[in-house]
Structure formats: structure tokens, C-alpha cells
Design an enzyme around this catalytic site. Structure first.
Site, PDB file in Angstrom:
ATOM      1  CG  ASN A   9      19.498  -7.557  -8.945  1.00 43.33           C
ATOM      2  OD1 ASN A   9      19.232  -6.468  -9.392  1.00 43.33           O
ATOM      3  ND2 ASN A   9      20.418  -8.464  -9.473  1.00 43.33           N
ATOM      4  CD1 TRP A  10      12.963  -5.525  -7.551  1.00 40.57           C
ATOM      5  CD2 TRP A  10      12.322  -3.380  -8.284  1.00 40.57           C
ATOM      6  NE1 TRP A  10      12.240  -5.040  -6.749  1.00 40.57           N
ATOM      7  CE2 TRP A  10      11.670  -3.590  -7.199  1.00 40.57           C
ATOM      8  CE3 TRP A  10      12.293  -2.201  -8.999  1.00 40.57           C
ATOM      9  CZ2 TRP A  10      10.648  -2.718  -6.642  1.00 40.57           C
ATOM     10  CZ3 TRP A  10      11.560  -1.380  -8.350  1.00 40.57           C
ATOM     11  CH2 TRP A  10      10.663  -1.643  -7.248  1.00 40.57           C
ATOM     12  CE  LYS A  11      18.997 -10.502 -11.898  1.00 41.94           C
ATOM     13  NZ  LYS A  11      19.548 -11.739 -12.724  1.00 41.94           N
ATOM     14  CG  HIS A  95      24.725  -9.565 -10.794  1.00 46.67           C
ATOM     15  ND1 HIS A  95      24.496 -10.018 -11.697  1.00 46.67           N
ATOM     16  CD2 HIS A  95      23.765 -10.183  -9.578  1.00 46.67           C
ATOM     17  CE1 HIS A  95      23.215 -11.007 -11.660  1.00 46.67           C
ATOM     18  NE2 HIS A  95      23.076 -10.902 -10.415  1.00 46.67           N
ATOM     19  CD  GLU A  97      21.957 -10.774 -14.778  1.00 50.88           C
ATOM     20  OE1 GLU A  97      21.813  -9.541 -14.084  1.00 50.88           O
ATOM     21  OE2 GLU A  97      21.231 -11.834 -14.497  1.00 50.88           O
ATOM     22  CD  GLU A 167      23.253 -13.697  -7.672  1.00 51.95           C
ATOM     23  OE1 GLU A 167      21.997 -13.469  -6.957  1.00 51.95           O
ATOM     24  OE2 GLU A 167      23.497 -12.950  -8.471  1.00 51.95           O
ATOM     25  N   GLY A 173      18.798 -16.810 -13.595  1.00 54.91           N
ATOM     26  CA  GLY A 173      17.910 -16.641 -14.948  1.00 54.91           C
ATOM     27  C   GLY A 173      17.553 -17.800 -15.414  1.00 54.91           C
ATOM     28  CB  SER A 212      16.467 -20.563 -10.351  1.00 58.38           C
ATOM     29  OG  SER A 212      16.860 -20.152 -11.561  1.00 58.38           O
TER      30      SER A 212
HETATM   31  P1  13P Z   1      16.968 -15.048 -10.755  1.00 60.38           P
HETATM   32  O1  13P Z   1      16.369 -15.258  -9.346  1.00 60.38           O
HETATM   33  O2  13P Z   1      16.014 -14.569 -11.572  1.00 60.38           O
HETATM   34  O3  13P Z   1      17.515 -16.439 -11.071  1.00 60.38           O
HETATM   35  O4  13P Z   1      18.102 -14.089 -10.583  1.00 60.38           O
HETATM   36  C1  13P Z   1      19.056 -14.326  -9.588  1.00 60.38           C
HETATM   37  C2  13P Z   1      20.145 -13.090  -9.584  1.00 60.38           C
HETATM   38  O5  13P Z   1      20.827 -12.855 -10.519  1.00 60.38           O
HETATM   39  C3  13P Z   1      19.760 -12.025  -8.475  1.00 60.38           C
HETATM   40  O6  13P Z   1      20.943 -11.286  -8.408  1.00 60.38           O
END
Ligand code: 13P
Length: 256
Positions: A9-11, A95, A97, A167, A173, A212
Site C-alpha cells: 500500500n503505497w499510500k 483502511h 486512515e 490492521e 505507521g 509495521s
Molecule cells: P505500515 O506498514 O507503514 O505500518 O502501514 C501499514 C498499512 O497501513 C498498510 O495498509
């Protein structure tokens, strides 16, 4: 049989130049891996670039959100068929976020989930509790409620067409991943809850862990019986780290 699946997931990261280098290295890094599935979910503007670079490879691609409607007066929205037009197979839905920052609710996430399946995409449906919820022993209540928002509404047959992702917000994050045992416990809870509706779907649906994941902890997570791969944030922006995580998935290729 559940094949392991690793999704990057590149966000909101990337640029035309950086994407090319990243993807070229990911594609060449996983080209000889055969026993798992690999996906990148990228920002909308880069779908065309990713399509042209990844087609013909064993890396599939998708988006990070979609609108629940097709063809409507919705400024700024992107519909399921637009994602299909760019060769997407997957789309992340719900997600944390988006639940936190974009007022996504169980209802709106469920509507997007439904639209994704109806549009021919595989939703990667995210669930997870906050730190406070975990500390109050509410993990199963919260994850169960999020799961029920699709399971009770649409039934196990629809869940069979999706990928689920656990998640925990406190692990996303941060440098504080869930331990393999903590993650396994929630994955098992999710699978058992689906089994109450349909045992075959519960056995076959893939449940990813996200939060993570790094090369250092991926193998231990993927060794757990109910963890079918990962949803990877930061480490998906580093080709070597992402490929190492894909290799770890290949090591534990098939769950019974
Ligand atoms: P990280 O791997 O940076 O903790 O992010 C996880 C995530 O939100 C994947 O969708």
C-alpha cells in the site's frame, strides 16, 4: 488451499520517476517467485503507469479506495469501472486512515465493498482496533462489528470474493508491530466468526496482517496458521524490503 498474498500500500507516495525505479526492481525481484501472489496498490494518478510497467509480470495492481457509485455527479470521485479500465484487480476498502481522516464508517465502507465486488474487483477489506480499544479489551467487539458490517449485510458468499486485512491502528505507521501471537489470535477470531456462517468460506478466505511489517518480522507472522500474507505500508516503498517480505511469504507458501 490459501496462497499467501503480499500487498504493498503505497499510500500517498510516489512520483513518475520514483515509481519506475521501484516497480522495475519489485518486478525483477519477484519474477522467479511462484508460490504467492504480489500486488501494489497505488495512488490513482499512477495507475496508468503501473499498468504499463506491470502488465505481463506476476505483480498485480490496484487502488486504495473507490466510490460506491458508477457515473454520477460526484466531483473528485473514482468509480469501480474506472479502476477496471486501468487493469486493477484489487482495491483497498475501509483502511483505518480513511476511517479516521475521511469519515469512513462501517456503512460507507460496506457500500464500497459491495461496489467493488459488483464491479469485478477484489476488495481488501480492512479492520482493526485502536490502542485504547485494545487496552479496554474491545478488540473482538470492534473487529467483529467491522466484519459483521459486510458479513451480515452481504453474506459469506460475498466475503468469499474478498481479501480481509487485520490492521491494528496501534501498529500501523509505528515501530510497534503486533506480535505473531497477537495477530494470530485476532485472525483466528475473524476466521471462526466467518465459520459460524460458512465453514468453507472461512477455510478459504485470505486474511492479511498489516501494521509495521518488515523483512525482520514477516516470516514469523507468515508462519502463523491464520495469517495469509501482509498489507505492507512503508516497506512497500523500498524495493529490497518489499521483495524480502514477498520471499518470506513464499517460504510459507500454502496454508491448509
Ligand atoms: P505500515 O506498514 O507503514 O505500518 O502501514 C501499514 C498499512 O497501513 C498498510 O495498509
Amino acid at each position: 488451499m490459501r496462497r499467501k498474498l503480499v500487498v504493498g500500500n503505497w499510500k500517498m507516495n510516489g512520483s513518475i520517476a520514483k515509481n519506475k525505479a521501484l516497480l522495475d526492481n519489485v518486478i525483477s525481484g519477484v519474477q522467479h517467485l511462484r508460490d504467492s501472489d504480489y500486488v501494489v496498490c497505488v495512488p490513482y494518478p499512477y495507475l496508468a503507469q503501473v499498468q504499463s510497467l506491470a502488465q505481463g509480470s506476476n505483480v498485480a495492481w490496484g487502488a486504495q479506495n473507490l466510490c460506491a457509485n458508477e457515473n454520477a455527479a460526484l466531483t473528485g470521485a473514482v468509480s469501480p469501472h474506472m479502476l477496471v479500465d486501468y487493469g486493477c484487480s484489487y482495491v483497498i476498502v475501509g483502511h483505518s486512515e480513511r476511517r479516521m481522516q475521511s469519515h469512513e464508517t462501517d456503512d460507507t465502507a460496506a457500500a464500497r465493498f459491495n461496489a467493488a465486488v459488483s464491479g469485478g474487483l477484489t476488495p481488501i477489506f480492512c479492520m482493526g482496533e485502536s490502542k485504547e480499544e485494545r487496552e479496554s479489551d474491545w478488540t473482538e467487539y470492534v473487529v467483529g462489528r467491522q466484519l459483521d458490517s459486510i458479513l451480515r449485510r452481504f453474506g459469506a458468499d460475498m466475503v468469499a470474493k474478498a481479501v480481509l486485512a487485520y490492521e491494528p491502528l496501534w501498529a500501523v505507521g509505528t515501530d510497534n508491530p503486533a506480535t505473531p501471537e497477537q495477530a494470530q489470535q485476532v485472525h483466528k477470531f475473524i476466521r471462526n466468526r466467518i465459520a459460524r456462517c460458512d465453514k468453507v468460506v472461512a477455510k478459504n478466505v485470505r486474511i492479511l496482517y498489516g501494521g509495521s511489517i518488515q523483512p525482520a518480522n514477516a516470516a514469523a507472522l507468515f508462519a502463523m496458521p491464520d495469517i495469509d500474507g501482509g498489507l505492507v505500508g512503508r516497506c512497500s516503498l523500498d524495493a529490497k524490503a518489499f521483495v524480502d517480505i514477498c520471499r518470506a511469504a513464499d517460504q510459507y507458501a500454502i496454508a491448509a
